[in-house]
Write an enzyme that holds these catalytic residues in place. Structure first.
Site, mmCIF file in Angstrom:
data_model
loop_
_atom_site.group_PDB
_atom_site.id
_atom_site.type_symbol
_atom_site.label_atom_id
_atom_site.label_comp_id
_atom_site.label_asym_id
_atom_site.label_seq_id
_atom_site.Cartn_x
_atom_site.Cartn_y
_atom_site.Cartn_z
ATOM 1 N N GLU A 194 47.958 41.342 53.390
ATOM 2 C CA GLU A 194 48.036 41.401 51.689
ATOM 3 C C GLU A 194 47.615 42.420 51.168
ATOM 4 O O GLU A 194 47.966 42.757 49.975
ATOM 5 C CB GLU A 194 47.248 40.018 51.456
ATOM 6 N N SER A 249 40.688 30.271 49.670
ATOM 7 C CA SER A 249 39.720 30.091 48.456
ATOM 8 C C SER A 249 39.359 28.806 48.119
ATOM 9 O O SER A 249 40.088 27.894 47.610
ATOM 10 C CB SER A 249 39.902 31.068 47.244
ATOM 11 N N SER A 270 47.588 30.139 44.547
ATOM 12 C CA SER A 270 48.825 30.604 43.664
ATOM 13 C C SER A 270 50.161 29.838 44.190
ATOM 14 O O SER A 270 50.485 29.651 45.042
ATOM 15 C CB SER A 270 49.195 31.929 43.868
ATOM 16 N N GLN A 313 48.744 29.749 49.874
ATOM 17 C CA GLN A 313 47.832 30.298 50.690
ATOM 18 C C GLN A 313 46.536 29.443 50.241
ATOM 19 O O GLN A 313 45.916 29.705 49.221
ATOM 20 C CB GLN A 313 47.591 31.716 50.757
ATOM 21 N N GLY A 314 46.196 28.492 51.061
ATOM 22 C CA GLY A 314 44.848 27.819 50.747
ATOM 23 C C GLY A 314 43.480 28.051 51.384
ATOM 24 O O GLY A 314 43.296 27.619 52.420
HETATM 25 C C1 LIG Z 1 45.715 35.884 40.285
HETATM 26 C C2 LIG Z 1 44.983 35.424 41.538
HETATM 27 C C3 LIG Z 1 45.715 35.010 42.359
HETATM 28 C C4 LIG Z 1 44.903 34.138 43.583
HETATM 29 N N1 LIG Z 1 45.601 33.728 44.521
HETATM 30 C C5 LIG Z 1 44.792 33.045 45.587
HETATM 31 C C6 LIG Z 1 45.735 32.416 46.468
HETATM 32 O O1 LIG Z 1 46.914 32.203 46.508
HETATM 33 N N2 LIG Z 1 45.038 31.709 47.683
HETATM 34 C C7 LIG Z 1 43.745 31.731 47.825
HETATM 35 O O2 LIG Z 1 43.135 31.203 48.861
HETATM 36 N N3 LIG Z 1 42.830 32.596 46.760
HETATM 37 C C8 LIG Z 1 43.571 33.203 45.901
HETATM 38 N N4 LIG Z 1 42.751 33.766 44.804
HETATM 39 C C9 LIG Z 1 41.505 33.696 44.570
HETATM 40 C C10 LIG Z 1 40.725 35.223 45.099
HETATM 41 O O3 LIG Z 1 40.823 35.333 46.594
HETATM 42 C C11 LIG Z 1 39.058 34.998 44.757
HETATM 43 O O4 LIG Z 1 39.372 34.968 43.234
HETATM 44 C C12 LIG Z 1 38.536 36.176 45.110
HETATM 45 O O5 LIG Z 1 38.208 36.352 46.648
HETATM 46 C C13 LIG Z 1 37.040 36.445 44.596
HETATM 47 O O6 LIG Z 1 36.486 35.064 44.630
HETATM 48 P P1 LIG Z 1 35.537 34.391 43.403
HETATM 49 O O7 LIG Z 1 36.700 34.167 42.427
HETATM 50 O O8 LIG Z 1 34.871 33.106 43.928
HETATM 51 O O9 LIG Z 1 34.662 35.249 42.932
HETATM 52 P P2 LIG Z 1 33.117 35.495 43.482
HETATM 53 O O10 LIG Z 1 33.180 35.621 44.862
HETATM 54 O O11 LIG Z 1 32.334 34.460 43.033
HETATM 55 O O12 LIG Z 1 32.821 37.098 42.934
HETATM 56 C C14 LIG Z 1 32.305 37.037 41.783
HETATM 57 C C15 LIG Z 1 31.879 38.796 41.465
HETATM 58 O O13 LIG Z 1 30.813 39.069 42.259
HETATM 59 C C16 LIG Z 1 31.173 40.073 43.089
HETATM 60 N N5 LIG Z 1 30.437 39.744 44.846
HETATM 61 C C17 LIG Z 1 30.523 38.588 45.372
HETATM 62 N N6 LIG Z 1 30.227 38.844 46.604
HETATM 63 C C18 LIG Z 1 29.809 40.088 46.642
HETATM 64 C C19 LIG Z 1 28.957 40.980 47.614
HETATM 65 N N7 LIG Z 1 28.897 40.582 48.793
HETATM 66 N N8 LIG Z 1 28.794 42.231 47.370
HETATM 67 C C20 LIG Z 1 29.105 42.770 46.001
HETATM 68 N N9 LIG Z 1 29.911 41.952 45.094
HETATM 69 C C21 LIG Z 1 29.991 40.793 45.381
HETATM 70 C C22 LIG Z 1 32.517 40.018 43.080
HETATM 71 O O14 LIG Z 1 33.107 41.471 43.558
HETATM 72 C C23 LIG Z 1 33.064 39.657 41.997
HETATM 73 O O15 LIG Z 1 32.720 40.916 40.975
HETATM 74 C C24 LIG Z 1 43.413 34.222 43.689
HETATM 75 C C25 LIG Z 1 42.625 34.912 42.680
HETATM 76 C C26 LIG Z 1 43.426 35.432 41.739
HETATM 77 C C27 LIG Z 1 42.704 36.201 40.555
#
Ligand SMILES: Cc1cc2nc3c(=O)[nH]c(=O)nc-3n(C[C@H](O)[C@H](O)[C@H](O)COP(=O)(O)OP(=O)(O)OC[C@H]3O[C@@H](n4cnc5c(N)ncnc54)[C@H](O)[C@@H]3O)c2cc1C
Lengths: 330, 400
Positions: free
Chosen positions: B258, B136, B168, B133-134
């Site tokens: 999901e 993020s 992932s 799933q692409g």
């Molecule tokens: C094990 C794992 C597998 C994953 N697999 C995939 C995958 O297969 N495909 C894919 O596309 N993505 C995948 N992801 C990505 C995942 O969806 C993102 O990590 C997630 O959506 C958070 O984005 P970020 O890491 O950029 O954090 P950020 O968005 O930068 O968030 C950082 C912090 O800020 C907080 N925050 C951000 N915005 C707000 C808001 N509006 N209000 C309050 N708090 C806020 C968040 O809650 C968090 O605590 C995976 C992540 C993990 C950890």
């Protein structure tokens, strides 16, 4: 019941609850009797009187949720749903000559003085949720059911739910004895219906705090637009949903699964409600700010009901230590 | 004061928590099959995803994958409950769950053309194609609509340029469900334009020229997620899923499945560990401090509440409700269950956390414990789930 028939009954209870809800912690003394009389006139005590019962446990649980949603002095659980179920289970309506005529047939249930499931005869008992009741049914740990006379009212932290003493010398009339399965059914039923009433209270109060968050303005905007407030209310909502799923499932298990399984589901539901309904109401109070800290506001009525309810029948400590180990294989 | 109960939370009529009549039979058939086709041995150096892929193929050969997908697309045309029951059975015998493809399959079923469903679904179910799933990107995590990857249309095809992150298992996948911007929304000319409206979804074969997959090591030592670099990658129009600009609703459908406890197959995994904790409480009666005993009881309650909640969701789905914003409840309840469970296991079985020898740098349970910390991040963080509940379920106002 047919779906339409159930909705009709549910709406009757909803209308009743809206009409007789109390607005303050000091309801007019005449209100209690009038409200209980009106509840009695709905005829709900017969819902599960026939064999097989007309109403499912899940339907009764939904009615308990409706009743819990407003601050009420009436006893739906003790006198309308719990005692009649117990009488149905012992398959033996009290014959009139067993009861002294002045006591009357209106029963609630007896609990230990700390409101948990009672110990054997001779231990300290109170009549719980006793509005309109003249006697209380005591279920001993071995399943023996006796009917006891009541003493005077006992003050309670839940200002609305009636509790009376059971004098130690109260003459006990033995009605019968529940076998192991019926005893489990009884405990599961009591736990599930109390949990349902408490969920109804938590859901309603959280709903009221969400409405308040939309209306109340500070800093020129609705407080519900602050993310800190939004997250509090989201958490409270999830807690209420968790409680709802658990209690509804426990009720369904009583209708469809063996009693041992239903009892486990009921213990799970009560444990969830003990913790989460209380957290949800605390969050709701926080969102109301100072106004919810007054005697006049209904918040403390909900809090008292849930706080005391969370230690009634089974405390969190009782339940978690039981649930920590696998059920013994029977 | 009025009490509003939104449609989403109206729960005032009885629900049927029961299993369909044929489910017992299905469970028995599955158990019999499983006795003859037990879980294969994992090779000493075999990466987990490769091992799981072998298991996926084996389950599929018995007809146990995609039970709730229509037969025309390689499934069995049964209900979600049937698939959940298989998951349950696997959990009960401590085997890995069914492959987590439910949410991808639902996205294709809802948004793909008939032709695309025929082309991709049977191979997805059989494991011939593995999908990732692409969504993020480095600059677009929670704020997914802020993605920068573009797909520019050129003579009947697209050229895609950008970078994805956290994808992932991309290193083990043949296809990627990719989101990219097909057209810049221009608020200057169209004041109603939102950045969401210019996102489209594609099925990208990862062996295309211009695709670079770079694995990232996760905190628990596993090779789970990847960076994906897309350098003028050509994607055909026939590989676009749904119309241009419908990528956002497709993504929201995907993530809500999901987040749905039903579709992820995590629950059976929790059940296995909860029962281990409870057996340990019984066998070590008197040894464990009361506080820890209560924690084990609490883990069991969390788990059973999740099971009850899942059954309620299933009943609602069978009654015609699709996964919506309420799946954020499921996600938060799963996270609560998983994180408490591993925190408790850490105290009950310290030897299995702080031993040595695993890629996580700890004992066999340590990697799972670390992964439980990700539960409040992947699939949308817990804060984002709360935002969704506040805005879309409770209807609370936005700031300003
Ligand atoms: C094990 C794992 C597998 C994953 N697999 C995939 C995958 O297969 N495909 C894919 O596309 N993505 C995948 N992801 C990505 C995942 O969806 C993102 O990590 C997630 O959506 C958070 O984005 P970020 O890491 O950029 O954090 P950020 O968005 O930068 O968030 C950082 C912090 O800020 C907080 N925050 C951000 N915005 C707000 C808001 N509006 N209000 C309050 N708090 C806020 C968040 O809650 C968090 O605590 C995976 C992540 C993990 C950890």
């Amino acid at each position: 019941m047919q779906a339409e028939e159930f909705m009709l009954v549910r709406d009757l209870v909803r209308t009743f609850a809206t009409r007789f809800r109390v607005e303050s912690a000091d309801p007019d003394p005449s209100h209690r009797a009038a409200a209980q009389k009106a509840l009695g006139e709905l005829g709900l005590a017969e819902l599960r009187g026939s064999t097989p019962p007309d109403a499912t446990v899940q339907e009764c649980a939904l009615l308990a949720e409706e009743h819990g949603s407003r601050p009420l002095t009436t006893s739906l659980l003790g006198t309308v749903l719990l005692a009649p179920e117990l009488l149905r289970l012992i398959g033996d309506q009290m014959s009139p000559d067993q009861v002294s005529p002045e006591a009357g047939p209106s029963q609630t249930i007896a609990l230990a003085a700390d409101l948990r499931f009672p110990g054997p005869a001779g231990t300290d008992l109170v009549a719980w949720d006793c509005e309109g009741a003249d006697r209380a049914l005591h279920v001993a740990p071995d399943g023996t059911v006796t009917s006891l006379a009541l003493g005077p009212a006992v003050p309670s932290a839940d200002l609305l739910r009636g509790i009376r003493s059971v004098p130690p010398d109260s003459p006990a009339v033995t009605l019968g004895r529940l076998d192991a399965d019926r005893l489990m059914h009884w405990q599961a039923y009591a736990l599930t219906l109390l949990s349902s009433e408490l969920v109804g209270a938590a859901r309603s109060f959280v709903g009221q705090s969400v409405d308040y968050a939309r209306e109340r303005r500070q800093y020129g905007r609705a407080i519900g637009s602050f993310q800190a407030v939004q997250h509090l209310l989201a958490d409270a909502t999830v807690l209420v949903e968790a409680c709802t799923s658990a209690t509804r499932y426990a009720a369904w298990c009583l209708d469809h699964e063996p009693p041992a399984q239903a009892l486990t589901a009921a213990r799970v539901a009560k444990a969830e409600v003990n913790a989460s309904a209380l957290d949800a109401v605390s969050i709701g109070m926080q969102v109301f700010g100072g106004i919810a800290q007054t005697w006049e506001h209904v918040a403390h009525l909900y809090l008292r009901r849930i706080l005391l309810g969370s230690t009634t029948l089974a405390t969190t400590a009782d339940l978690l230590t039981t649930l920590a180990e696998p059920e013994p294989v029977r | 004061m009025t009490v509003t109960v939104t449609a989403a939370t109206a729960t005032d009529t009885p629900l049927d928590f029961g299993d369909p009549a044929d489910l017992d039979q299905l469970r028995r058939r599955f158990r019999a099959w499983l006795a003859e086709h037990p879980l294969p041995e994992r090779g000493a150096d075999e990466p987990l995803p490769v091992f799981l892929h072998r298991w996926h193929r084996q389950l599929h050969s018995g007809g146990w994958v995609g039970l709730d997908v229509p037969q025309a697309y390689g499934g069995q045309g049964l209900s979600t409950l049937h698939q959940v029951a298989i998951s349950d059975e696997l959990g009960a015998c401590q085997a890995p769950g069914i492959p987590r493809i439910g949410y991808l399959a639902h996205a294709l079923l809802e948004f793909g053309s008939e032709e695309q469903c025929r082309r991709w679904l049977p191979r997805m179910l059989s494991g011939e194609d593995t999908w990732c799933q692409g969504f993020s990107e480095p600059g677009a995590g929670s704020d997914l609509a802020g993605m920068a990857t573009t797909a520019t249309r050129q003579d009947g095809h697209y050229l895609v340029r950008g970078q994805k992150l956290w994808t992932s298992y991309a290193q083990f996948s043949g296809l990627c469900l990719l989101l990219a911007r097909t057209e810049r929304a221009d608020p200057a000319t169209d004041p109603s334009a939102r950045p969401h409206d210019s996102i489209s979804a594609f099925a990208l074969p990862l062996d295309r020229a211009g695709v670079t997959v770079r694995p990232l090591r996760a905190a628990n030592g596993d090779d789970e997620f990847c960076e994906l670099f897309l350098d003028d990658v050509r994607i055909e129009e026939s590989e676009r899923i749904g119309a241009e600009g419908t990528g956002w609703p497709l993504a929201m459908t995907t993530v809500s499945y999901e987040r749905n406890a039903l579709d992820t197959g995590h629950i059976s995994r929790y059940g296995v560990l909860v029962e281990r904790l409870r057996r340990s409480a019984r066998d070590r009666r008197g040894e464990l401090p009361d506080g820890l005993l209560s924690e084990i009881g609490r883990c069991y309650v969390d788990y059973q509440v999740l099971v009850a909640h899942t059954r309620r969701r299933t009943a609602e789905r069978l009654a015609g409700r699709t996964a919506g914003p309420e799946s954020s409840y499921d996600k938060l309840l799963m996270t609560r269950t998983e994180q408490r469970l591993y925190e408790t296991a850490l105290r009950v079985f310290p030897g299995e956390f702080f031993g040595e020898g695993e890629s996580s740098g700890g004992g066999p349970l340590f990697g799972d414990y670390l992964y439980s910390r990700a539960a409040s991040v992947y699939g949308g963080t817990s804060q984002i789930q709360r935002n969704i509940i506040a805005k879309r379920v409770l209807g609370l106002p936005s700031a300003g």
